[in-house]
Design an enzyme around this catalytic site. Sequence first.
Site, short mmCIF file in Angstrom:
data_model
loop_
_atom_site.label_atom_id
_atom_site.label_comp_id
_atom_site.label_asym_id
_atom_site.label_seq_id
_atom_site.Cartn_x
_atom_site.Cartn_y
_atom_site.Cartn_z
N LYS A 144 16.82 -23.05 10.46
CA LYS A 144 16.76 -23.86 11.67
C LYS A 144 17.96 -24.80 11.78
CE LYS A 144 12.39 -22.67 12.97
NZ LYS A 144 11.95 -21.74 11.93
C1 LIG Z 1 11.13 -20.67 11.98
C2 LIG Z 1 11.16 -19.78 10.80
C3 LIG Z 1 10.97 -18.40 10.91
C4 LIG Z 1 10.61 -17.73 12.22
O1 LIG Z 1 11.65 -17.75 13.15
P1 LIG Z 1 11.32 -17.54 14.69
O2 LIG Z 1 12.59 -17.76 15.37
O3 LIG Z 1 10.27 -18.56 15.04
O4 LIG Z 1 10.79 -16.15 14.81
C5 LIG Z 1 11.08 -17.64 9.78
N1 LIG Z 1 11.32 -18.20 8.58
C6 LIG Z 1 11.50 -19.51 8.43
C7 LIG Z 1 11.75 -20.07 7.08
C8 LIG Z 1 11.44 -20.36 9.54
O5 LIG Z 1 11.61 -21.65 9.38
#
Ligand SMILES: *Cc1c(COP(=O)(O)O)cnc(C)c1O
Length: 463
Positions: free
Chosen positions: A112
């Site tokens: 993120k």
């Molecule tokens: C947010 C997240 C995901 C999922 O990603 P999306 O874009 O919501 O599909 C997968 N793994 C981790 C560690 C995340 O923080």
Amino acid sequence: MRYISTRGASPSVGFVDAVLAGLAPDGGLYVPEVWPTFSRADIAGFAGKSYADVATEVLAKFVGDDISRETLTDMCEEAYATFNHPAVVPLTQIAPSGFIAELFHGPSLAFKDVAMQLLARLSDHVLALSHRTQTILCATSGDTGGAAVEAFRGRANTKIVAMFPDGRISEVQRRFMTTAGETNVRCVAVDGTFDDCQAILKLSLSDEHLKQSVGLSAVNSINFARIVAQSVYYFTTAVALGAPHRPVAFAVPSGNFGDGFAGYVAKTMGLPIATILVATNANDILARAFGTGRYIRGTVQATQSPAMDIQSASNFERLYFEGVQRNGIETGRAFTAFIETGAIDIPPQALAHMRETFQGIMVTEGETSRTILATFNETGQIIDPHTAVAVSAFHRTRGLDAPVIILSTASPAKFPEAVSEVIGERPPVPRRAQGLAGKPERFDHLPAEIEAVTAYLLTFAGT
Ligand SMILES: *Cc1c(COP(=O)(O)O)cnc(C)c1O
């Protein structure tokens, strides 16, 4: 570049407004009016460029004249200088045709950060220009909150409230949010699931009075700037493995489908992507949708990969909109009805369009653990449970005639309990996470009710 709503009932806006608004007034999500593209030569030219340079090139296509090229370059350089690796998103190999893209070298050790570091700089810049301030409400399944708090802490024009489902995220995830110690940051443990948090966020964003009074905004992956920022590593990793001269495939651990949709964006812009494996845990709404053509909400189950414990994948609306040939009325009808019925029948043509790119794969808890262990035994590499879901999907898929880039979305150090239970040792703690355990935490508790959150926001914004 103008942005339109997937529900077709809001006026188009520029990049800056799309970023600041998050959700369109009609409840839809913003997408560009026309998808920009790169030529093969443009893409080939990314080889050997720095991550920040490629990010600038990609962003520039979407920003239009709203932000100068110089400012954009500075923002990208600053954003990716916060990462602890010169490649920003390095690749490691785990199988003859399997490569892991490590997206977790940022400040909160989760992918993120890649988008959030940029979004914080983008929004701070445009807020300052227009003499505005904002209050960000963030619903987190674990990692968005930490990344958002890291990115926005101490920024002059932003207050941020991070809502997380009480007891459903890991301790390290929680501490990344709750130990910030900045006056512009508040954290709230909601008595409910991530889907409850997300529903509250959506309701808040459709409350015009609240929106105006606190300058409400969202940084969830419904924010289009995040999607664009995430499409950048599809380009850099694919080019490192020979694109555009040969196609590549991706395996993406998925929840809200922001990451998966970013791959669709990269493909639409011209990157030769053969397939995107959408790997889910037991919360398999996406895997079922691509498999059966029915998008049906289930009950949320708690798993080892909590950031993907989601049964309503916001960004699926963007793909649906493309699938029904950008028919906003049809998309609006389907997703408004979904709130009540929890089900959408994907029209056959739209499903066929989706299947040209996506293949859904559900991975069980047992498989996830076995994959963490097998990867460790075979390669010495420790992977986190989210990454393991995508690695399992990669191993289960045969006949992909392209190298597969597996997106590794979190550092194993964020999930030390889950990992050590399987391999018998705790993953090393990166310097960034050391000291978190000793810092005092600060957060409030609220019921999963829109009224409670609204009152909380109004009070905080007024301080
Ligand atoms: C947010 C997240 C995901 C999922 O990603 P999306 O874009 O919501 O599909 C997968 N793994 C981790 C560690 C995340 O923080």
